[in-house]
Design a protein around this motif. Structure first.
Motif, PDB file in Angstrom:
ATOM      1  N   PHE A   1     -15.367   3.280   9.658  1.00 33.94           N
ATOM      2  CA  PHE A   1     -14.040   3.581  10.172  1.00 33.94           C
ATOM      3  C   PHE A   1     -13.344   4.547   9.227  1.00 33.94           C
ATOM      4  N   PRO A   2     -12.358   5.282   9.719  1.00 39.00           N
ATOM      5  CA  PRO A   2     -11.643   6.222   8.847  1.00 39.00           C
ATOM      6  C   PRO A   2     -10.985   5.505   7.669  1.00 39.00           C
ATOM      7  N   LYS A   3     -10.822   6.224   6.584  1.00 36.41           N
ATOM      8  CA  LYS A   3     -10.148   5.673   5.411  1.00 36.41           C
ATOM      9  C   LYS A   3      -8.649   5.905   5.537  1.00 36.41           C
ATOM     10  N   GLY A   4      -7.892   4.843   5.633  1.00 30.69           N
ATOM     11  CA  GLY A   4      -6.448   4.970   5.695  1.00 30.69           C
ATOM     12  C   GLY A   4      -5.843   5.016   4.301  1.00 30.69           C
TER      13      GLY A   4
ATOM     14  N   PHE B   1     -23.885 -13.790   2.007  1.00 33.26           N
ATOM     15  CA  PHE B   1     -22.943 -12.888   2.669  1.00 33.26           C
ATOM     16  C   PHE B   1     -21.536 -13.065   2.111  1.00 33.26           C
ATOM     17  N   ARG B   2     -20.720 -12.056   2.351  1.00 29.94           N
ATOM     18  CA  ARG B   2     -19.289 -12.090   2.037  1.00 29.94           C
ATOM     19  C   ARG B   2     -18.541 -11.674   3.293  1.00 29.94           C
ATOM     20  N   MET B   3     -17.375 -12.258   3.503  1.00 27.55           N
ATOM     21  CA  MET B   3     -16.570 -11.807   4.630  1.00 27.55           C
ATOM     22  C   MET B   3     -15.094 -12.082   4.347  1.00 27.55           C
ATOM     23  N   SER B   4     -14.253 -11.290   4.977  1.00 29.05           N
ATOM     24  CA  SER B   4     -12.812 -11.492   4.847  1.00 29.05           C
ATOM     25  C   SER B   4     -12.115 -10.745   5.967  1.00 29.05           C
ATOM     26  N   ASP B   5     -10.828 -11.028   6.131  1.00 29.81           N
ATOM     27  CA  ASP B   5     -10.010 -10.239   7.046  1.00 29.81           C
ATOM     28  C   ASP B   5      -9.676  -8.929   6.350  1.00 29.81           C
ATOM     29  N   VAL B   6      -9.738  -7.848   7.099  1.00 34.17           N
ATOM     30  CA  VAL B   6      -9.442  -6.519   6.561  1.00 34.17           C
ATOM     31  C   VAL B   6      -8.469  -5.808   7.494  1.00 34.17           C
ATOM     32  N   HIS B   7      -7.504  -5.118   6.888  1.00 36.98           N
ATOM     33  CA  HIS B   7      -6.535  -4.350   7.671  1.00 36.98           C
ATOM     34  C   HIS B   7      -6.436  -2.952   7.063  1.00 36.98           C
ATOM     35  N   ILE B   8      -6.751  -1.928   7.876  1.00 40.06           N
ATOM     36  CA  ILE B   8      -6.714  -0.535   7.423  1.00 40.06           C
ATOM     37  C   ILE B   8      -5.737   0.242   8.302  1.00 40.06           C
ATOM     38  N   GLN B   9      -4.776   0.882   7.670  1.00 38.92           N
ATOM     39  CA  GLN B   9      -3.796   1.689   8.395  1.00 38.92           C
ATOM     40  C   GLN B   9      -3.629   3.038   7.719  1.00 38.92           C
ATOM     41  N   ASN B  10      -3.106   3.985   8.473  1.00 39.73           N
ATOM     42  CA  ASN B  10      -2.713   5.267   7.895  1.00 39.73           C
ATOM     43  C   ASN B  10      -1.243   5.508   8.243  1.00 39.73           C
ATOM     44  N   VAL B  11      -0.412   5.599   7.212  1.00 44.86           N
ATOM     45  CA  VAL B  11       1.030   5.753   7.392  1.00 44.86           C
ATOM     46  C   VAL B  11       1.446   7.139   6.930  1.00 44.86           C
TER      47      VAL B  11
ATOM     48  N   GLU C   1      -3.242   2.348  13.253  1.00 47.74           N
ATOM     49  CA  GLU C   1      -4.153   1.284  12.821  1.00 47.74           C
ATOM     50  C   GLU C   1      -5.588   1.732  13.011  1.00 47.74           C
ATOM     51  N   TYR C   2      -6.354   1.699  11.929  1.00 50.29           N
ATOM     52  CA  TYR C   2      -7.770   2.064  11.989  1.00 50.29           C
ATOM     53  C   TYR C   2      -8.666   0.840  12.179  1.00 50.29           C
ATOM     54  N   PHE C   3      -8.243  -0.282  11.603  1.00 48.89           N
ATOM     55  CA  PHE C   3      -9.058  -1.499  11.739  1.00 48.89           C
ATOM     56  C   PHE C   3      -8.230  -2.723  11.374  1.00 48.89           C
ATOM     57  N   GLN C   4      -8.389  -3.798  12.144  1.00 53.70           N
ATOM     58  CA  GLN C   4      -7.864  -5.109  11.776  1.00 53.70           C
ATOM     59  C   GLN C   4      -8.779  -6.167  12.369  1.00 53.70           C
TER      60      GLN C   4
END
Length: 282
Positions: A97-100, A118-128, A139-142
């Motif tokens: 996904f794009p880098k915000g 494995f590792r996992m977590s919630d991730v939220h990527i935005q570009n402001v 929003e790029y990813f949530q």
């Protein structure tokens, strides 16, 4: 659960009161320049801050008392901390996904499933971006980000992503990789596949794995993307939400717990389909 819901309701009431006081204060200052607005604005903001702090504490308590045991029933060697997340550079390495310019991550889980670490977590990527008085947030990813490690290190680079995500087939993100298609017409319609090693890609994209991806894509409210690099697979489940959190107007209970169980089941189904691929264990 009853005590958690009691505290949750208390937090909601405090948040509503704080919000009402803050709005009244601003309106009072804007319309009448009333001294009362100045007096009330700090208590209003203070209530909102306190309510937000309570909300986070309740969420952490709920996750440790209810979510952690659910994880321990399915996975082994479980380490779960709601306050931590996956490192930004690690997630961006996948180039899925794009880098915000705004990144956050929480609810870190480190564990094993049938010998797969494995590792996992919630991730939220935005570009402001800011343009004068206008602020634009894209929003790029949530959603849930999963990184699993396998014994075999592959030679090439494989990326698979739903075509509808961000529009088109993601050519910009897949620069330098060859576009291929599988024998599954249905899979080709849904997913764009890019790789640096066509033969190796077909070893990884087994009929079982592709069928599982299609089933999960049809069931979740969101999109899927994944990439293989070296001996790791990155899986992004873009669901527009944090899996183990609930909304302020929701209530903790059996329905929410079942949702969490469904989310865990989705992860194990992905792992089970990969577990059957002997190529990843040679």
């Amino acid at each position: 659960m009853q005590e958690i819901n009691k505290q949750h309701t208390k937090t909601l009431i405090l948040m509503i009161i704080g919000f009402a006081i803050t709005i009244f204060s601003f309106l009072s200052l804007m319309i009448t320049n009333n001294m009362l607005g100045i007096i009330l604005i700090l208590p209003g903001i203070g209530l909102l801050w306190y309510a937000d702090k309570l909300k986070k504490n309740i969420s952490t308590m709920y996750k440790k008392e209810y979510v952690l045991p659910m994880l321990q029933e399915v996975f082994t060697n479980v380490y779960f901390t709601p306050e931590e997340g996956l490192d930004q550079d690690t997630v961006y390495e996948s180039s899925l996904f794009p880098k915000g310019n705004r990144y956050s991550s929480n609810d870190l889980v480190i564990a094993e499933y049938k010998g797969i670490p494995f590792r996992m977590s919630d991730v939220h990527i935005q570009n402001v971006t800011h343009n004068g008085k206008t602020t634009t947030t894209v929003e790029y990813f949530q959603g849930k980000w999963i990184i699993a490690k396998f014994p075999k290190s592959i030679n090439g680079y494989l990326k698979v992503r739903e075509k509808e995500f961000l529009g088109g087939d993601g050519t910009g993100l897949f620069s330098g990789l060859e576009k291929i298609e599988t024998e599954s017409v249905e899979f080709n319609k849904k997913f764009s596949i890019r790789t640096s090693d066509e033969l190796e890609a077909f070893y990884i994209l087994t009929p079982t794995f592709m069928e599982t991806l299609l089933e999960i894509e049809a069931q979740i409210d969101g999109t899927i993307g994944f990439s293989f690099l070296n001996n790791e697979i990155h899986i992004g489940l873009y669901t527009h939400k944090d899996d183990f959190d609930i909304g302020m107007l929701d209530e903790y209970g059996d329905y929410i717990l079942q949702q969490h169980q469904n989310e865990i089941d989705t992860i194990t189904r992905l792992f089970d389909s990969l577990y059957q691929n002997q190529y990843l264990y040679e």
